[in-house]
Design a protein around this motif. Sequence first.
Motif, PDB file in Angstrom:
ATOM      1  N   LEU A 111      17.276   8.917  18.572  1.00 28.25           N
ATOM      2  CA  LEU A 111      15.604   8.897  18.920  1.00 28.25           C
ATOM      3  C   LEU A 111      15.407   9.987  19.856  1.00 28.25           C
ATOM      4  O   LEU A 111      16.380   9.989  20.932  1.00 28.25           O
ATOM      5  N   PHE A 112      14.335  10.489  19.604  1.00 26.09           N
ATOM      6  CA  PHE A 112      13.765  11.631  20.467  1.00 26.09           C
ATOM      7  C   PHE A 112      12.433  11.688  20.540  1.00 26.09           C
ATOM      8  O   PHE A 112      11.401  10.958  19.768  1.00 26.09           O
ATOM      9  N   VAL A 113      11.757  12.072  21.767  1.00 25.93           N
ATOM     10  CA  VAL A 113      10.276  12.356  22.257  1.00 25.93           C
ATOM     11  C   VAL A 113      10.160  13.805  21.976  1.00 25.93           C
ATOM     12  O   VAL A 113      10.378  14.498  23.080  1.00 25.93           O
ATOM     13  N   ARG A 114       9.327  14.153  21.072  1.00 28.26           N
ATOM     14  CA  ARG A 114       8.803  15.910  21.064  1.00 28.26           C
ATOM     15  C   ARG A 114       7.692  15.910  21.872  1.00 28.26           C
ATOM     16  O   ARG A 114       6.819  14.941  22.036  1.00 28.26           O
ATOM     17  N   CYS A 115       7.510  17.092  22.405  1.00 27.39           N
ATOM     18  CA  CYS A 115       6.525  17.615  23.200  1.00 27.39           C
ATOM     19  C   CYS A 115       6.068  18.996  22.833  1.00 27.39           C
ATOM     20  O   CYS A 115       6.927  20.051  22.580  1.00 27.39           O
ATOM     21  N   GLU A 116       4.882  19.194  22.861  1.00 30.14           N
ATOM     22  CA  GLU A 116       4.172  20.319  22.458  1.00 30.14           C
ATOM     23  C   GLU A 116       3.031  20.713  23.308  1.00 30.14           C
ATOM     24  O   GLU A 116       1.752  20.028  23.100  1.00 30.14           O
ATOM     25  N   PRO A 117       2.703  21.210  24.274  1.00 30.95           N
ATOM     26  CA  PRO A 117       1.522  21.662  25.250  1.00 30.95           C
ATOM     27  C   PRO A 117       0.675  22.126  24.124  1.00 30.95           C
ATOM     28  O   PRO A 117       0.812  23.055  23.367  1.00 30.95           O
ATOM     29  N   ILE A 118      -0.663  21.838  24.465  1.00 28.02           N
ATOM     30  CA  ILE A 118      -1.717  22.339  23.493  1.00 28.02           C
ATOM     31  C   ILE A 118      -2.213  23.806  24.053  1.00 28.02           C
ATOM     32  O   ILE A 118      -2.403  24.766  23.166  1.00 28.02           O
ATOM     33  N   ALA A 119      -2.526  24.034  25.311  1.00 33.04           N
ATOM     34  CA  ALA A 119      -2.582  25.441  25.845  1.00 33.04           C
ATOM     35  C   ALA A 119      -1.539  25.570  27.212  1.00 33.04           C
ATOM     36  O   ALA A 119      -2.023  25.719  28.102  1.00 33.04           O
ATOM     37  N   PRO A 120      -0.148  25.939  26.893  1.00 35.19           N
ATOM     38  CA  PRO A 120       0.511  26.195  27.790  1.00 35.19           C
ATOM     39  C   PRO A 120       0.452  27.872  28.452  1.00 35.19           C
ATOM     40  O   PRO A 120       0.066  28.614  27.932  1.00 35.19           O
ATOM     41  N   ALA A 121       0.906  28.169  29.540  1.00 38.77           N
ATOM     42  CA  ALA A 121       1.409  29.309  30.182  1.00 38.77           C
ATOM     43  C   ALA A 121       2.363  29.713  29.708  1.00 38.77           C
ATOM     44  O   ALA A 121       3.205  29.138  28.753  1.00 38.77           O
ATOM     45  N   ASP A 122       2.833  30.969  30.114  1.00 46.00           N
ATOM     46  CA  ASP A 122       4.114  31.471  29.508  1.00 46.00           C
ATOM     47  C   ASP A 122       5.376  31.040  30.040  1.00 46.00           C
ATOM     48  O   ASP A 122       6.321  30.573  29.172  1.00 46.00           O
ATOM     49  N   LYS A 123       5.074  30.233  31.214  1.00 47.87           N
ATOM     50  CA  LYS A 123       6.312  29.340  31.809  1.00 47.87           C
ATOM     51  C   LYS A 123       5.571  28.077  32.251  1.00 47.87           C
ATOM     52  O   LYS A 123       4.731  28.293  32.819  1.00 47.87           O
ATOM     53  N   TRP A 124       6.212  27.273  31.480  1.00 46.72           N
ATOM     54  CA  TRP A 124       5.697  25.877  31.936  1.00 46.72           C
ATOM     55  C   TRP A 124       6.769  24.590  32.053  1.00 46.72           C
ATOM     56  O   TRP A 124       7.802  25.056  31.408  1.00 46.72           O
ATOM     57  N   SER A 125       6.362  23.684  32.503  1.00 45.35           N
ATOM     58  CA  SER A 125       7.493  22.560  32.493  1.00 45.35           C
ATOM     59  C   SER A 125       6.743  21.314  32.638  1.00 45.35           C
ATOM     60  O   SER A 125       5.783  20.976  33.127  1.00 45.35           O
ATOM     61  N   ILE A 126       7.175  20.064  32.180  1.00 44.13           N
ATOM     62  CA  ILE A 126       6.756  18.741  32.074  1.00 44.13           C
ATOM     63  C   ILE A 126       8.062  17.797  32.558  1.00 44.13           C
ATOM     64  O   ILE A 126       8.856  17.562  31.515  1.00 44.13           O
ATOM     65  N   ASP A 272     -12.102  20.963  31.766  1.00 42.00           N
ATOM     66  CA  ASP A 272     -11.756  21.628  30.463  1.00 42.00           C
ATOM     67  C   ASP A 272     -10.948  20.755  29.677  1.00 42.00           C
ATOM     68  O   ASP A 272     -10.511  19.516  30.071  1.00 42.00           O
ATOM     69  N   GLU A 273     -10.425  20.952  28.522  1.00 38.21           N
ATOM     70  CA  GLU A 273      -9.596  20.184  27.654  1.00 38.21           C
ATOM     71  C   GLU A 273      -8.265  19.800  28.429  1.00 38.21           C
ATOM     72  O   GLU A 273      -7.785  18.518  28.303  1.00 38.21           O
ATOM     73  N   SER A 274      -7.783  20.630  29.316  1.00 38.57           N
ATOM     74  CA  SER A 274      -6.551  20.487  29.912  1.00 38.57           C
ATOM     75  C   SER A 274      -6.440  19.367  31.086  1.00 38.57           C
ATOM     76  O   SER A 274      -5.567  19.076  31.522  1.00 38.57           O
ATOM     77  N   ASN A 275      -7.656  19.241  31.832  1.00 35.20           N
ATOM     78  CA  ASN A 275      -7.737  18.208  32.769  1.00 35.20           C
ATOM     79  C   ASN A 275      -8.909  17.196  32.860  1.00 35.20           C
ATOM     80  O   ASN A 275      -8.887  16.381  33.608  1.00 35.20           O
ATOM     81  N   ILE A 276      -9.410  17.019  31.627  1.00 36.67           N
ATOM     82  CA  ILE A 276     -10.534  15.967  31.561  1.00 36.67           C
ATOM     83  C   ILE A 276      -9.828  14.676  31.735  1.00 36.67           C
ATOM     84  O   ILE A 276     -10.601  13.796  32.149  1.00 36.67           O
ATOM     85  N   GLU A 277      -8.965  14.399  31.277  1.00 33.75           N
ATOM     86  CA  GLU A 277      -8.245  12.996  31.230  1.00 33.75           C
ATOM     87  C   GLU A 277      -7.909  12.598  32.750  1.00 33.75           C
ATOM     88  O   GLU A 277      -8.243  11.479  33.330  1.00 33.75           O
TER      89      GLU A 277
END
Length: 354
Positions: A111-126, A272-277
């Motif tokens: 079992l795995f959790v997949r992650c895909e940022p909507i508008a990432p920078a060149d280097k990102w981490s979560i 914007d979409e990245s920080n509204i929540e």
Amino acid sequence: MRTELIAATEEIKKHQKHSLQELESKIEDVKKENKKNLDEISEKLQSIENSEKSDNTTSFFPISEKIFKLKHVFKTVNEFQENVFNVGGEEDHYNVKWCISAKRSNGHLGLFVRCEPIAPADKWSIRTKFECKIVGIKQHYITRAWETCYRTSGGLGFHKFIDWESMKRWYLLNGDLTVEVNAEIVEEAGLRKKKIRKFDGSQKDVSDVILVVRDTKFYVLKTFLASQSSVFKALLFGKFSESEQSEVTLNGIDPHDFHYFLEVLYGESAIDESNIENIVVLADMYDAPTAMRRCEEFLLKESKKALEKKLEIATRHHLEDLKKKCMNEITTTVVQKKAKVTKKNPLRKLLCLS
């Protein structure tokens, strides 16, 4: 004539005195009511105030957690092919697309959790914490927890969550497997928009209090924050010792999110979409009506988030105009398509949120 004039003058004086007494009484009532409201807010804040304070720095504990849940029912699991990923539906949480995936591999269920940022920078981490659970017969369940850091899009998790035969025996219901994930984003980088305004030491001369969030200091004006937020008003001008301190520590908050929140309070176009929540969570937490209104306007007029996500935000944070619009769109869709709201229809989930 003179006697009548004196009598009239005395009557006017009595009337003026009576009016003045009534006015003073009303002013006193207003003062008492304002004090009562401030005391009520102060009492609420007192329950979460840190009991340990240093001489010049205090702590305040509202919590701004980035938590969410994922759930997917995998169908006909017995037909899974070896080493082939079976991917559940995507969900948008905190500007990142998430989904659960499962595969059969070497006699085990992975079992795995997949992650895909909507508008990432060149280097990102979560960096994220997960608790994964499968639910089976008679509500038997098994959970496993892990913490991981994503630096590329993809899935991370357990290659051997449970052996395949045990999964078939105890957790398959009519050939289907229910998987639930509780998730918390601990820290992230490279997913944020450019900051507009400075709140660093360069603002020291035009500030009168420092708010400390983790290792970041924000130089701000107490009176301005108090005018924007009832929580800040109670914290900085109420009974708390913070009102006399030069620094106030705010725990449980991400400094980047707090920066954007302050920008909104100061009138910048920071949403914007990245920080509204994240901003709407802080606006709700600190009872900042102007920020809440701007968040709602963005969600109403500009946001491209899915209808389900908008309704979820509206319901959680009591954004009534947004909620009304979402419900109208749902109703219109049902009428136009003549769709029945059933368990299998996703519209049912949206309507239940109301």
